[in-house]
Design a protein around this motif. Structure first.
Motif, short mmCIF file in Angstrom:
data_model
loop_
_atom_site.label_atom_id
_atom_site.label_comp_id
_atom_site.label_asym_id
_atom_site.label_seq_id
_atom_site.Cartn_x
_atom_site.Cartn_y
_atom_site.Cartn_z
N LEU A 205 19.14 -1.56 29.06
CA LEU A 205 20.16 -1.72 29.81
C LEU A 205 21.38 -0.93 29.18
CD1 LEU A 205 20.17 -5.81 30.19
CD2 LEU A 205 19.96 -3.93 32.13
N ASP A 207 21.45 1.85 28.33
CA ASP A 207 21.27 3.43 28.67
C ASP A 207 22.25 3.80 29.90
OD1 ASP A 207 20.60 6.32 28.93
OD2 ASP A 207 18.37 5.82 28.98
N ILE A 208 23.40 3.89 29.52
CA ILE A 208 24.40 3.73 30.66
C ILE A 208 24.07 5.03 31.52
CG2 ILE A 208 26.84 4.23 30.96
CD1 ILE A 208 26.42 1.56 30.06
N ASP A 209 23.57 6.13 31.04
CA ASP A 209 23.45 7.35 32.05
C ASP A 209 22.23 7.13 32.83
OD1 ASP A 209 25.72 8.47 30.82
OD2 ASP A 209 24.43 9.33 29.11
N PRO A 211 21.31 4.19 34.75
CA PRO A 211 21.30 2.76 34.87
C PRO A 211 19.78 1.99 35.61
CG PRO A 211 22.51 4.08 36.59
CD PRO A 211 22.09 4.88 35.50
N VAL A 212 19.68 0.87 35.15
CA VAL A 212 18.33 0.21 35.83
C VAL A 212 18.92 -1.11 36.08
CG1 VAL A 212 16.57 1.39 34.54
CG2 VAL A 212 17.65 -0.43 33.43
N THR A 213 18.05 -1.62 37.23
CA THR A 213 18.18 -3.03 37.80
C THR A 213 17.00 -3.62 37.32
OG1 THR A 213 19.57 -2.39 39.73
CG2 THR A 213 18.06 -4.53 39.75
N PRO B 40 31.81 2.77 30.79
CA PRO B 40 30.44 1.95 30.81
C PRO B 40 30.50 0.34 30.99
CG PRO B 40 30.59 3.62 29.22
CD PRO B 40 32.07 3.56 29.62
N VAL B 42 27.97 -2.97 31.46
CA VAL B 42 26.50 -3.57 31.79
C VAL B 42 26.91 -4.95 32.26
CG1 VAL B 42 24.51 -4.29 30.62
CG2 VAL B 42 25.49 -2.08 29.82
N THR B 60 18.38 -1.69 45.09
CA THR B 60 19.52 -2.24 44.60
C THR B 60 20.79 -1.72 44.91
OG1 THR B 60 20.24 -2.67 42.08
CG2 THR B 60 19.16 -0.54 42.58
N ARG B 63 25.06 0.31 40.81
CA ARG B 63 25.08 1.67 39.85
C ARG B 63 25.33 1.62 38.43
NH1 ARG B 63 28.08 4.60 45.10
NH2 ARG B 63 26.26 5.59 46.07
N ILE B 64 25.27 0.54 38.26
CA ILE B 64 25.54 0.19 36.63
C ILE B 64 24.31 -0.59 36.04
CG2 ILE B 64 27.96 0.01 36.60
CD1 ILE B 64 27.70 -3.10 36.57
N PRO B 65 23.98 -0.35 34.88
CA PRO B 65 22.87 -1.28 34.36
C PRO B 65 22.91 -2.79 34.59
CG PRO B 65 23.34 0.25 32.69
CD PRO B 65 24.58 0.37 33.62
N TRP B 66 21.98 -3.31 35.08
CA TRP B 66 22.29 -4.74 35.43
C TRP B 66 20.89 -5.70 35.42
CZ3 TRP B 66 19.72 -7.86 39.19
CH2 TRP B 66 20.52 -8.71 39.81
N ILE B 67 20.99 -6.86 34.99
CA ILE B 67 19.90 -7.70 34.94
C ILE B 67 20.11 -9.01 35.49
CG2 ILE B 67 20.76 -8.34 32.52
CD1 ILE B 67 17.57 -8.64 31.95
N PRO B 95 21.47 4.71 23.05
CA PRO B 95 21.06 5.75 23.99
C PRO B 95 22.23 6.43 24.48
CG PRO B 95 19.98 3.64 24.65
CD PRO B 95 21.14 3.19 23.84
N ARG B 99 29.04 4.63 22.36
CA ARG B 99 30.12 4.57 23.50
C ARG B 99 30.73 3.07 23.40
NH1 ARG B 99 28.26 7.68 28.87
NH2 ARG B 99 26.14 6.98 27.96
#
Lengths: 396, 311
Positions: A205, A207-209, A211-213, B40, B42, B60, B63-67, B95, B99
Motif C-alpha cells: 500500500l 508504493d504510491i506510484d 496504487p493497488v486496491t 500521496p 493511502v 476499482t 486511484r490511490i492505494p486502498w484497502i 518504495p 515521502r
C-alpha cells in the motif's frame, strides 16, 4: 530482559524464548494485546522495544481483534509483522484470521494454547488453535521450548516464501511450555537474521506510484477462484515447511519434519498426540518397551496443512492407534486430530483400528499412567481386533 | 485553499463509474477530502456502501492505494498501515523513497458509531497520524436501511419501523463528535457536502495536523431517506440550516461553530421531504415533532454556549 547465555545455552521459559526469537527476527511491526498465558511474550518484547534492542514499532492495541486488524494493515503496507495471543484472544481474532489468510499476508502469530471459555479457564488445551484450524493459517505445533523457538524462526521463511504467502501460527502449550524453564540452545542474532533474510513485499500500500486496491468485493464470478488459489497455496506449503526445515538443519543441526515418530517404526500400537504431552507419552513408551510391548508415538508438528499421506504412510502398519486430542470438536465423534487422522487412514489397504481419547482439557494433568492405560487398551484392541469404546474422555 | 475552479481541474482520485447510487452523498465527500490531501494518500474503508460501491472485483474506482479488510476495524487497519509507514521509513525502505504520506480511514455511521467505535477509540488514544472520516447517512444503508446509533429521532428504518404502536426510532442519536473530542485529539469537526468550501478547509486542516483527526460528515442517502437523488445537496444544506447538523470544529480543545444560519429554519422543513419521517407529519404525532424540535433546540443552544470556549 537480559538473557544469560553459556556457550549458546540458556534456561528460558517458552514465553521468553518466543520473545527472544522475536527480538532476533526484529520484525517491522508488532501489534499486540496481552492475554494469559502469552502475556509475557509481549511484556518481554515491549522491554526489547523500550531498551532499543529492536527497531520494531510496537502497537499496544485495545483488543485482539484490533491486533490482527493492525497486523493486516501493516502487512498490506509491506511490513514484516508478528504478534502473540491465547484462547479468547485468538477467538476474538477469528474473523480477522480468515481475512489475513484470504489476503495472503505472511503474518506470524504465536498461540500459547489455552482453553476456551466457558467455564473460564486459563490453563492449557488446544481448543483455541483447533477452533482456528480452518482459517487458512499454517499451524506448527511445538513439544518443547526449543522447538517453539525453532518453529518461530522457521515460520518467517515459510510464510514469506513466494509460493506460499500465507500466515503461520506457532502453537505451544500454555503454562506447561510457556512458563516452564528449559535449557535451550539459542542461535546468534546473525544466524537468525541470515536465516530469515530481509523481507521485501512485492505489492504494498505504500508504493504510491503503483496504487493497488486490496480487499475488493468479490462476487460469485471470482470468489471461488480466489479460494481455489488459496487452497492450492496451503497444500503446497507442506513442501516449503520441509524445505525450510532442511535448511534449518543444514545450518544449525536441529532436524524437523512434518511430524516426529518416537519408537514408531516397529511399533504395533501407537498414540498420536500434539505438543508437550508427547513428552509424557514418550516416557510411557519407554516403560512399556522395557516390558516388551511394541508401543510408539507419533507427534504431528504440522497440522495445517494436514500431511495426510505422510501420516497414513507412517501409521499404515500399526494394529491399533489412539489419537489423543486436547480439544473436543463437540460433534459427538471425537477430537479434531482423531477425525482427520482416521480419515487419512481410510485408504490404506489394511486399516488400523483408531480410537479417540480426549484428555487434559483446561489444564487437567496428563500423566505417564494415563498414557500407559491408553496403551494397555490399545494392546487389547490389537489382540482382539475389537474396539470396545471408539471415543471417550480420559483424565477425568 | 484551492478555488472551486482549481479543484475542478485536479485529477479525480476516486473515479466516476463506481456503483454508488445517484444522489449519494459519499462520492462528493470522498473526492473533496482526497483533493484536500494535496499529496500521496493511502486509505482504508470499513465494510459498507463506499467499499462495495467502489470495488467490485476486478474493478476499482480508487486511484490511490486502498484497502478494505472488515467492518469494525477501519481505525485499527489504518493504525497498522500508518505504523508500517513509520517503521519502513525509519529503515529507509519506503518504495519510491522517503515521502510524506497521509492516511485516511473512511467509515459509515454503522461502521463508526456502532461496531467500529472501540477500534476508533483505541486508534485515537494511541495517537496515530491519520484522519478518520465518518460519512453519516443515518442508518445501515448498504444492507437495507437498518437503524444505527446515528439514526435520527423517530426515523423509520427497517429495524425501527414506524408501526402502529411504536413510531420509529425511540432514542436520540449518539453524539459521536463529542465522544471523539473527549479523546483530546488535536482536531475534530462536523461538515456537510453542500458547503464544499467548509468541508475542504476542514479536511485540509485535519490532514495537515499531526496526530489523529476526525471528521463527521452529513451524507444524504436518497434510498434510506426516501428523497429524490437530485435534491440530496438541498437536504444536506437544510440539515445544517435547521441546526440538526451543526457545522463546527474543535481545534486543540477550542470549539468553534463554523457556520451559524442567519435564520434558523424549523426542523419540519428538513423532515417533511423525507419519507423516513412521513409518520411524524400526521396530526396525531405533532407531539413527537415538537419533542424532536425541542431536542434540536437544546443541542444547538448547548453548542452556542460552548462556541469559542475550551471544552
Amino acid at each position: 530482559m537480559a538473557i544469560t547465555m553459556t556457550k549458546g545455552q540458556a534456561g528460558l521459559t517458552g514465553n521468553s524464548a518466543i520473545a527472544y526469537a522475536m527480538k532476533q527476527i526484529n520484525p517491522d511491526v508488532c501489534p499486540a494485546y496481552p492475554i494469559t498465558p502469552s502475556t509475557a511474550v509481549i511484556e518481554e518484547f515491549a522491554s526489547y522495544v523500550a531498551d532499543g534492542a529492536v527497531t520494531t514499532e510496537l502497537i499496544t492495541v485495545e483488543s485482539e481483534h484490533s491486533a490482527m486488524s493492525a497486523c493486516i494493515g501493516a502487512a498490506a503496507a509491506g511490513a514484516r509483522v508478528m504478534t502473540a495471543t491465547s484462547s479468547q484472544g485468538l477467538a476474538l481474532m477469528w474473523e480477522m484470521l480468515y481475512i489475513a489468510s484470504g489476503m495472503r499476508l505472511p503474518i506470524i502469530l504465536t498461540d500459547v494454547n489455552r482453553a476456551l471459555s466457558a467455564p473460564i479457564n486459563i490453563h492449557c488445551d488446544h481448543s483455541d488453535s483447533m477452533g482456528a484450524r480452518d482459517s487458512g493459517w499454517i499451524q506448527l505445533y511445538s513439544e518443547t521450548v526449543q522447538e517453539a523457538y525453532d518453529n518461530l524462526i522457521q515460520a518467517v521463511r515459510i510464510a514469506e516464501d513466494e509460493t506460499v504467502q500465507l500466515p503461520v501460527m506457532v502453537c505451544l502449550d500454555g503454562f506447561i511450555t510457556s512458563h516452564a524453564i528449559e535449557n535451550i540452545t539459542l542461535l546468534s542474532d546473525e544466524e537468525v537474521q541470515g536465516f530469515v533474510g530481509e523481507y521485501n513485499a512485492k505489492t504494498t500500500l505504500l508504493d504510491i506510484d503503483h496504487p493497488v486496491t486490496m480487499g475488493a468485493m468479490s462476487l460469485p464470478e471470482n470468489y471461488i477462484d480466489f479460494k481455489f488459489q488459496q487452497s492450492e497455496a496451503i497444500a503446497r506449503s507442506k513442501d516449503t515447511v520441509l524445505k525450510v526445515a532442511e535448511d534449518f538443519e543444514k545450518r544449525f543441526g536441529r532436524k524437523y519434519g512434518l511430524f516426529e515418530g518416537y519408537r514408531l517404526e516397529d511399533a504395533e500400537i501407537a498414540i498420536v498426540i500434539l505438543n508437550s504431552a508427547a513428552g509424557t507419552t514418550k516416557v510411557a513408551v519407554d516403560e512399556l518397551r522395557k516390558k516388551g510391548l511394541k508401543a510408539g508415538l507419533l507427534r504431528p508438528r504440522l497440522f495445517r496443512p494436514f500431511p495426510f499421506k505422510e501420516l497414513a504412510e507412517a501409521l499404515k502398519d500399526k494394529k491399533a492407534i489412539a489419537v489423543l486430542d486436547r480439544a473436543d470438536s463437540m460433534n459427538g465423534f471425537g477430537g479434531p486430530v482423531f477425525n482427520e487422522l482416521r480419515s487419512a487412514l481410510y485408504d490404506v489397504p489394511k486399516r488400523p483400528k483408531v480410537v479417540s481419547r480426549i484428555y487434559g482439557l483446561g489444564g487437567r494433568d496428563y500423566k505417564v499412567k494415563d498414557a500407559i492405560a491408553v496403551f494397555e487398551e490399545l494392546k487389547t484392541i490389537a489382540e482382539t481386533g475389537m474396539v470396545d469404546t471408539l471415543q471417550k474422555y480420559i483424565t477425568i | 485553499m484551492a478555488t472551486l475552479k482549481e479543484l475542478s481541474k485536479q485529477n479525480e482520485l476516486l473515479t466516476g463509474g463506481h456503483r454508488l447510487c445517484s444522489g449519494c452523498g459519499i462520492p462528493p465527500i470522498v473526492r473533496l477530502v482526497l483533493r484536500a490531501a494535496g499529496g500521496p494518500v493511502v486509505a482504508t474503508t470499513a465494510t459498507g456502501c463506499l467499499e462495495v460501491g467502489t470495488t467490485i472485483y476486478p474493478y476499482t474506482a480508487w486511484r490511490i492505494p486502498w484497502i478494505h479488510s472488515a467492518f469494525e476495524n477501519a481505525a485499527a487497519t489504518i493504525s497498522g498501515i500508518e505504523t508500517a509507514y513509520r517503521a519502513l521509513k525509519k529503515k529507509g525502505k519506503l518504495p519510491g523513497g522517503d515521502r510524506d504520506i497521509k492516511f485516511i480511514a473512511f467509515g459509515g455511521d454503522g461502521g463508526t458509531y456502532d461496531i467500529g467505535l472501540q477500534a476508533l477509540s483505541g486508534a485515537l488514544e494511541r495517537g496515530h497520524n491519520f484522519l478518520y472520516l465518518c460519512y453519516d447517512n443515518g442508518a445501515y444503508m448498504n444492507t437495507g436501511i437498518q437503524r444505527s446509533s446515528a439514526t435520527p429521532f423517530f426515523s423509520n428504518t427497517t429495524t425501527s419501523p414506524a408501526g402502529e404502536v411504536i413510531p420509529g426510532k425511540q432514542e436520540w442519536r449518539k453524539d459521536l463528535t463529542r465522544i471523539v473530542a473527549a479523546h483530546n485529539i488535536p482536531y475534530a469537526a462536523q461538515a456537510s457536502p453542500h458547503n464544499w468550501a467548509d468541508l475542504s478547509r476542514k479536511a485540509e486542516k485535519a490532514l495537515r495536523i499531526q496526530g489523529p483527526t476526525f471528521m463527521n460528515v452529513m451524507s444524504p442517502c436518497p434510498l434510506g431517506w426516501y428523497t429524490k437523488p437530485e435534491d440530496s445537496i438541498k437536504w444536506a444544506k437544510l440539515s445544517v440550516d435547521t441546526c440538526y447538523w451543526p457545522l463546527y470544529e474543535i481545534e486543540d480543545g477550542i470549539l468553534k461553530i463554523t457556520y451559524k444560519p442567519k435564520e434558523k429554519k424549523p426542523l419540519e422543513e428538513w423532515l417533511k421531504p423525507q419519507g423516513r419521517f412521513k409518520h411524524l407529519l400526521k396530526p396525531e404525532n405533532r407531539n413527537l415533532l415538537d419533542k424532536f424540535q425541542a431536542r434540536v433546540d437544546l443541542e444547538w443552544q448547548r453548542l452556542l454556549d460552548l462556541d469559542g470556549k475550551r471544552i
